[in-house]
Scaffold this active site. Structure first.
Site, mmCIF file in Angstrom:
data_model
loop_
_atom_site.group_PDB
_atom_site.id
_atom_site.type_symbol
_atom_site.label_atom_id
_atom_site.label_comp_id
_atom_site.label_asym_id
_atom_site.label_seq_id
_atom_site.Cartn_x
_atom_site.Cartn_y
_atom_site.Cartn_z
ATOM 1 C CE LYS A 4 -6.719 -30.600 66.626
ATOM 2 N NZ LYS A 4 -8.210 -30.362 66.743
ATOM 3 N NE ARG B 32 -8.728 -24.180 70.708
ATOM 4 C CZ ARG B 32 -8.457 -25.267 71.160
ATOM 5 N NH1 ARG B 32 -7.531 -26.384 69.834
ATOM 6 N NH2 ARG B 32 -7.370 -25.406 71.780
#
Length: 272
Positions: free
Chosen positions: A221, A255
């Site tokens: 991210k 995740r």
């Protein structure tokens, strides 16, 4: 600390990995990579072989300012992939990444076993009632607004305190509907600035007071690659660093796009 997936109890006291399978053309890292059957099956086989306990399938990109996709199109993208995966790997525990109750219902009816909702019911008031009827585990993420507006809503006086209140209210609502298997996701990158993301990570252990499994999704991210002044493609090392910290602060599920490295992280941290 267990969740029931298709009658199988999954013990989350030992951290697990959830592999990401985006079947969208526009996800921030792997958009368009898994657009045909061969590439989908190759990626799922790889993630399962590397140790993924769950495969999280998303058919609507939730990246900032992602374009709108209709329910019908989301379902048309999602269901054939669920069927394909289960045809070739029938034991796979599939999570459906959606904030829409109709999509969630269609996913579960076609063999998925977990609902992963970025809005914790805020974007579809029928979601929690639907999950309650389906009797499946429910991941509730923290977010304000929607994918199109969330980045303009990163305003907090005390982000950790406000998130704990948010989750307390969501858990109370879910429990009132008799949803038994709940998980929380702090929502890194959703309605949070880069600095706020790191503040939440720094305070992650405080979320254990909710006494629920914690799912952490920081894989590749922008909080990583913008800090390192690089790109999502070059953010694996940074992902591993933050996953290590997350595990030390109580994360139960990672995740990720890169299952092998996440499994190695869990194995090493477990030796401490």
């Amino acid at each position: 600390m267990t969740i029931n997936c298709l009658g199988k109890l999954i013990d989350l006291t030992s951290p697990k990995v959830m592999g990401i399978l985006n079947v969208t053309p526009n996800s921030f890292y792997d958009g368009g990579k898994h657009s045909d059957e061969k590439s989908v099956l190759f990626q799922v086989e790889k993630m399962l072989a590397e140790g993924a306990a769950f495969i999280d399938i998303g058919a609507y990109s939730s990246k900032p300012s992602a374009e709108f996709v209709s329910e019908e199109e989301e379902i048309e993208r999602l269901i054939p992939v669920i069927k394909l995966v289960l045809k070739h790997f029938p034991e796979t525990l599939i999570s459906v990444d959606t904030f829409r109750s109709k999509v969630a219902k269609a996913g579960i009816e076609n063999g998925a076993c977990i609902i992963n909702d970025i809005s914790a019911g805020s974007l579809d008031t029928a979601m929690m009632e639907t999950v309650a009827k389906l009797k499946v585990p429910y991941v509730m993420m923290h977010m304000k607004g929607n994918p199109q507006t969330m980045q303009s809503m990163a305003n907090y006086e005390n982000i950790t305190k406000e998130m704990l209140l948010y989750f307390s209210e969501k858990v109370a609502l879910a429990r009132s509907l008799e949803i038994s298997d709940l998980l929380i996701d702090p929502g890194f990158g959703f309605a949070k600035t880069k600095q706020q993301n790191f503040e939440v990570m720094n305070n992650l252990e405080l979320f254990q007071m909710l006494e629920l499994p914690i799912l952490v999704g920081v894989s590749r991210k922008s909080m990583i690659y913008k800090t390192l002044e690089t790109s999502a493609d070059a953010a694996l090392n940074g992902t591993t660093v933050l996953n290590t910290i997350a595990l030390q602060k109580g994360a139960n599920i990672l995740r990720v796009h890169d299952v092998k490295e996440a499994m190695e992280t869990i194995k090493l941290v477990s030796q401490l």
